[in-house]
Design an enzyme around this catalytic site. Structure first.
Site, PDB file in Angstrom:
ATOM      1  N   HIS A 133      37.132  36.579  51.572  1.00  0.00           N
ATOM      2  CA  HIS A 133      37.408  37.707  52.464  1.00  0.00           C
ATOM      3  C   HIS A 133      36.813  37.522  53.854  1.00  0.00           C
ATOM      4  O   HIS A 133      36.693  38.482  54.608  1.00  0.00           O
ATOM      5  CB  HIS A 133      36.892  39.007  51.844  1.00  0.00           C
ATOM      6  CG  HIS A 133      37.577  39.354  50.561  1.00  0.00           C
ATOM      7  ND1 HIS A 133      36.970  40.064  49.542  1.00  0.00           N
ATOM      8  CD2 HIS A 133      38.832  39.077  50.120  1.00  0.00           C
ATOM      9  CE1 HIS A 133      37.817  40.197  48.539  1.00  0.00           C
ATOM     10  NE2 HIS A 133      38.958  39.619  48.870  1.00  0.00           N
ATOM     11  N   CYS A 144      44.608  36.464  71.120  1.00  0.00           N
ATOM     12  CA  CYS A 144      44.649  35.020  71.361  1.00  0.00           C
ATOM     13  C   CYS A 144      44.111  34.196  70.198  1.00  0.00           C
ATOM     14  O   CYS A 144      44.209  32.972  70.204  1.00  0.00           O
ATOM     15  CB  CYS A 144      43.883  34.668  72.639  1.00  0.00           C
ATOM     16  SG  CYS A 144      42.089  34.954  72.534  1.00  0.00           S
ATOM     17  N   GLY A 232      28.807  39.400  39.254  1.00  0.00           N
ATOM     18  CA  GLY A 232      28.671  40.636  40.016  1.00  0.00           C
ATOM     19  C   GLY A 232      29.933  41.146  40.668  1.00  0.00           C
ATOM     20  O   GLY A 232      29.892  41.644  41.785  1.00  0.00           O
ATOM     21  N   SER A 233      31.051  41.043  39.986  1.00  0.00           N
ATOM     22  CA  SER A 233      32.307  41.565  40.530  1.00  0.00           C
ATOM     23  C   SER A 233      32.998  42.429  39.496  1.00  0.00           C
ATOM     24  O   SER A 233      33.132  42.045  38.327  1.00  0.00           O
ATOM     25  CB  SER A 233      33.247  40.432  40.945  1.00  0.00           C
ATOM     26  OG  SER A 233      34.494  40.954  41.388  1.00  0.00           O
ATOM     27  N   SER A 234      33.475  43.605  39.924  1.00  0.00           N
ATOM     28  CA  SER A 234      34.257  44.462  39.034  1.00  0.00           C
ATOM     29  C   SER A 234      35.675  43.944  38.877  1.00  0.00           C
ATOM     30  O   SER A 234      36.416  44.386  37.997  1.00  0.00           O
ATOM     31  CB  SER A 234      34.301  45.884  39.592  1.00  0.00           C
ATOM     32  OG  SER A 234      35.032  45.902  40.816  1.00  0.00           O
ATOM     33  N   GLY A 260      28.173  46.382  33.581  1.00  0.00           N
ATOM     34  CA  GLY A 260      29.299  47.248  33.293  1.00  0.00           C
ATOM     35  C   GLY A 260      30.611  46.499  33.118  1.00  0.00           C
ATOM     36  O   GLY A 260      30.690  45.279  33.278  1.00  0.00           O
TER      37      GLY A 260
END
Length: 288
Positions: A133, A144, A232-234, A260
């Site tokens: 990202h 430009c 650490g990513s949903s 989670g």
């Protein structure tokens, strides 16, 4: 494809089994050829909250979208005022134990893809990190295409807004913060120093395309990996989930370490519910 502004995800079925030990993770990582896919949960211990975890910023804050940024002058003014404040926290953030553990494991990795824009993997010394990202340390001109360091823009914004002294304790993973409208209404946004065009952080906003060459680079890394380790990513946003799906489809084991449930749980061969810093430090000690 576009990173759709998916702000939440709910598991339509029962929760899948999760473990709280690293016993089965150790032999997978020890074999080598591991591709890491990291998310905002890896940076929470550096003082940068995630979007969707407990206390995540999406509970209070809707992130800037590409459409609003490119079509609304008021939206850009609001974003740059708030990001000008938030950048100070991002710039001061230091890699935590999890980032350093990933660096220690470099000999067992075939690459690192991060959904984070904070640059902490690189600050910890991890080589050849793919910033899916983008990165907040750079600014791009939409006119430009000139790339320039964020620190240069920070100096220009300080000069253009000498009486702007806003502060906040709440920051988001994209460096945005919450400020009252009366605080941002007089903020002066500076244009590109070369062409006078609109400046944007070199990050992928919600609703914006991830550059296709970057996506193909990530697919190539997945295809060449022996395993995929999600940290650490949903996996709520498709931009990261697609690589988990690709790995699972091609028979590459997927291991998820996260606090989670995640949207990718059904594609994982192993799901571990542990805090990242402590568990990754332990993992590095067991493998190396």
């Amino acid at each position: 494809m576009r990173t759709r502004p998916t702000l939440s995800w709910s598991n339509p079925g029962p929760a899948l089994p999760r473990t709280t030990t690293l016993t089965d993770v150790v032999p997978i990582v020890a074999e080598g050829g591991v591709l890491v896919l990291s998310g905002a949960g890896l940076s929470t211990e550096s003082g940068i909250p995630d979007y969707r975890g407990e206390g995540g910023s999406l509970r209070k804050h809707t992130p800037m979208t590409y459409e609003e940024f490119t079509t609304s002058q008021a939206g850009r003014q609001r974003y740059w005022a708030r990001s000008h404040v938030g950048w100070r926290t991002i710039a001061r953030a230091q890699p935590n134990a999890g980032h350093h553990a990933v660096t220690r494991l470099a000999g067992k990795l075939c690459g690192v893809i991060t959904q984070n824009v904070d640059g902490l993997h690189q600050a910890a010394g991890s080589p050849d990190v793919v910033e899916l990202h983008g990165g907040l340390d750079r600014v791009i001109c939409l006119g430009c295409g000139l790339l320039s360091p964020r620190i240069d823009l920070d100096h220009r914004l300080r000069e253009a807004n000498p009486d702007f002294h806003a502060t906040t304790d709440e920051i988001n993973p994209d460096g945005d913060v919450f400020l009252p409208e009366e605080t941002v209404k007089d903020f002066v946004v500076v244009p590109c120093a070369e062409c006078g065009g609109v400046l944007k952080p070199d990050v992928v906003f919600f609703g914006e395309n991830v550059p296709r060459p970057r996506v193909e680079q990530c697919y190539s890394l997945v295809d060449g990996a022996r395993s995929l380790l999600v940290l650490g990513s949903s996996l709520t946003v498709m931009s990261g989930l697609r690589f988990v799906r690709r790995a699972a489809t091609t028979g590459i084991p997927v291991v998820i370490i996260n606090r989670g449930e995640t949207r990718g749980d059904a594609h994982a061969s192993l799901r571990v519910d542990l805090p990242l810093g402590k568990s990754l430090t332990e993992l590095a000690g067991l493998v190396l």
